[in-house]
Enzyme design. Structure first.
Site, mmCIF file in Angstrom:
data_model
loop_
_atom_site.group_PDB
_atom_site.id
_atom_site.type_symbol
_atom_site.label_atom_id
_atom_site.label_comp_id
_atom_site.label_asym_id
_atom_site.label_seq_id
_atom_site.Cartn_x
_atom_site.Cartn_y
_atom_site.Cartn_z
ATOM 1 N N LYS A 24 -62.443 56.280 67.862
ATOM 2 C CA LYS A 24 -62.348 54.954 67.227
ATOM 3 C C LYS A 24 -61.273 54.107 67.906
ATOM 4 O O LYS A 24 -61.502 52.956 68.239
ATOM 5 C CB LYS A 24 -62.057 55.132 65.733
ATOM 6 C CG LYS A 24 -61.982 53.846 64.948
ATOM 7 C CD LYS A 24 -62.292 54.068 63.481
ATOM 8 C CE LYS A 24 -61.152 54.660 62.703
ATOM 9 N NZ LYS A 24 -60.015 53.739 62.528
ATOM 10 N N ARG A 124 -52.765 46.024 52.868
ATOM 11 C CA ARG A 124 -52.008 46.755 53.903
ATOM 12 C C ARG A 124 -50.931 45.871 54.534
ATOM 13 O O ARG A 124 -51.150 44.688 54.781
ATOM 14 C CB ARG A 124 -52.977 47.321 54.945
ATOM 15 C CG ARG A 124 -53.904 48.328 54.271
ATOM 16 C CD ARG A 124 -54.798 49.011 55.236
ATOM 17 N NE ARG A 124 -54.066 49.883 56.144
ATOM 18 C CZ ARG A 124 -54.633 50.563 57.128
ATOM 19 N NH1 ARG A 124 -55.930 50.452 57.338
ATOM 20 N NH2 ARG A 124 -53.911 51.330 57.899
ATOM 21 N N ASP A 317 -53.872 60.857 60.923
ATOM 22 C CA ASP A 317 -55.181 60.620 60.296
ATOM 23 C C ASP A 317 -55.851 61.922 59.833
ATOM 24 O O ASP A 317 -56.844 61.882 59.103
ATOM 25 C CB ASP A 317 -56.110 59.898 61.285
ATOM 26 C CG ASP A 317 -55.648 58.464 61.542
ATOM 27 O OD1 ASP A 317 -54.858 57.927 60.738
ATOM 28 O OD2 ASP A 317 -56.073 57.878 62.560
HETATM 29 C C1 S3P Z 1 -54.406 53.685 65.206
HETATM 30 C C2 S3P Z 1 -53.098 53.988 64.881
HETATM 31 C C3 S3P Z 1 -52.726 54.689 63.646
HETATM 32 C C4 S3P Z 1 -53.911 55.377 63.004
HETATM 33 C C5 S3P Z 1 -55.116 54.486 62.943
HETATM 34 C C6 S3P Z 1 -55.534 54.074 64.347
HETATM 35 C C7 S3P Z 1 -54.671 52.970 66.470
HETATM 36 O O1 S3P Z 1 -52.209 53.754 62.725
HETATM 37 O O2 S3P Z 1 -53.572 55.832 61.711
HETATM 38 O O3 S3P Z 1 -56.200 55.151 62.325
HETATM 39 O O4 S3P Z 1 -55.831 52.912 66.902
HETATM 40 O O5 S3P Z 1 -53.709 52.451 67.058
HETATM 41 P P1 S3P Z 1 -50.641 53.312 62.745
HETATM 42 O O6 S3P Z 1 -50.403 52.571 63.986
HETATM 43 O O7 S3P Z 1 -50.489 52.440 61.528
HETATM 44 O O8 S3P Z 1 -49.866 54.577 62.649
#
Ligand code: S3P
Length: 435
Positions: A24, A124, A317
């Site tokens: 993702k 958020r 995650d």
């Molecule tokens: C992500 C960073 C993480 C993760 C999210 C995807 C990213 O979040 O939890 O699912 O793609 O940079 P945070 O940057 O808030 O830790």
């Protein structure tokens, strides 16, 4: 909307081989960087999950040409200086990555735009991104002085900053770096705990010069990205659900191919190994910026461990599914230093503890994580997903060991990151849905 799904209790062995959908984080970035770049970008293995489709829809509104054919995507862009001012709001859906990284890009663009997301996004925290971006000169206004969506961004000329990260967050780091690409001067980001580094790796792939040394990342502003080819590996965060399923179910063996093994993401592998899981790892030869491999997991006798510190950003995650894993480990598993879970798609400390308790788990919430005692036989019941894909999948995987059926309400939210999750569950198990 009534889209609940009821899974039969299924204590039979799990067997089979899967290729989990594309990562993702990498899929989002491939669209974003392709849209910022000049030229053609081709992407293989793109995740057609709802979050990444939200990213695509935002860039289409900015006038970028994006063609999808299966999991291949082609982007043709004249560079971000030629983005069209959108006449419609940019809807980021349920995606925190889309919202926060878009803010970084739009801040230094030439357009005015308005970002909005769903009910979860509206709760958020955005201040963590808005505050450093405003230090760079960004013109962003929004609800509660820019703490929450909807947010309006007037693109402007930015100046570089030297920023020390208060939380380990790849989304905040990436937003600053993307703004830094358009800023005057050298942008510096300092991380005390290393978060996922897909942005740094992919910026290099698109021709940018960026250095990383001992947690200090530096990027000269004014660099032009050039279209390229991106190969998206399978998402280790999706693979994690089947790694846990294979470890906790009896007489099982599941092979997961083409999984991204970036060291900033492999905390789940470390946890399984430390718990004593029967896990084999083969790293493939790959020319891609991201390491890729095959993981084979077999039924395992698991021991409890303590999970905290620098490991947390490497598995943030995966904590919901690790909590389920811990219910089957001998002893007391402690998860700490994970306050960030409270500001994910839902409060994941509260949600995990509440839902696993319903199944009979011995689990307690703490201020920064949870304490889980095992092993415990899990029963069944009706679980809430809270509209959070990872909570929904955690509940569904519990059915591979539960003694009674498990019903997941609002299961369609799983398509945010793993649209074919139930098809894959059917491949490795004799999984059946009950109505
Ligand atoms: C992500 C960073 C993480 C993760 C999210 C995807 C990213 O979040 O939890 O699912 O793609 O940079 P945070 O940057 O808030 O830790």
């Amino acid at each position: 909307m009534n889209d609940s799904i009821k899974l039969q209790a299924n204590q039979s062995p799990l067997q089979g081989s899967l290729r989990v959908p594309g990562d993702k984080s990498i899929s989002h970035r491939s669209i974003m960087f392709g849209a910022m770049a000049k030229g053609v970008t081709t992407i293989n293995g793109f995740l057609l999950g709802d979050d990444c489709l939200s990213t695509i829809s935002c860039f289409k509104k900015l006038g970028v040409d994006i063609q999808i054919s299966g999991t291949n995507v082609t982007i043709t862009s004249n560079g971000m200086e030629n983005w069209k001012e959108p006449i419609d709001i940019l809807d980021t859906g349920n995606s925190g990555t889309t919202t926060r990284l878009m803010l970084g890009m739009l801040a230094g663009s030439k357009v005015h735009s308005v970002l909005i997301g769903d009910e979860s996004i509206a709760k958020r925290p955005m201040k963590r991104v808005i505050q450093p971006l405003r230090q760079m000169g960004a013109l962003i206004s929004g609800r509660s002085d820019g703490q929450f969506t909807p947010l309006a961004v007037q693109g402007t000329q930015l100046s570089a900053i030297d920023y020390t990260m208060p939380v380990a967050s790849a989304q905040v780091k990436s937003a600053i770096l993307l703004a830094g690409l358009r800023a005057k001067g050298v942008t510096t980001v300092r991380e005390s705990e290393v978060s996922r580094d897909h942005t740094e790796r992919m910026l290099r792939q698109f021709g940018a010069e960026i250095t990383t040394e001992k947690g200090v990342i530096k990027l000269q502003g004014g660099q032009q990205l050039t279209g390229t080819h991106v190969e998206v590996p399978g998402d280790i965060s999706s693979a994690a659900f089947f790694l846990v399923a294979g470890a906790i179910a009896t007489e099982s063996s599941i092979r997961l191919e083409h999984v991204g093994l970036n060291p900033t993401r492999t905390g789940i592998v470390d946890v399984l190994q430390q718990m004593g899981a029967n896990l084999e790892i083969e790293v493939n030869d790959s020319e891609s910026e991201e390491p890729i491999g095959t993981l084979t997991i077999k039924s395992s006798k698991l021991n409890a461990i303590e999970i905290g510190g620098e490991l947390i950003p490497r598995l943030i995650d995966e904590i919901p599914i690790i909590a389920l894993l811990a219910t089957q480990a001998h002893g007391t598993t402690v998860i700490k230093d994970a306050e960030e879970l409270k500001v994910k798609e839902t409060d994941r400390i509260a949600a995990v503890v509440h839902e696993l308790k319903k199944l009979g788990a011995d689990i307690e919430a703490t201020d920064d994580g949870m304490i889980i005692k095992g092993p415990v036989t899990l029963s069944g019941g009706k679980l809430q997903s809270y509209g959070d894909h990872r909570i929904g999948m955690m509940g569904a995987i519990a059915s591979v060991i539960s003694t009674q059926p498990i019903e997941i309400e609002h299961a369609s939210c799983i398509s945010v990151s793993y649209p074919n999750f139930f098809d894959h569950l059917r491949i490795v198990s004799s999984f059946e849905t009950l109505r």
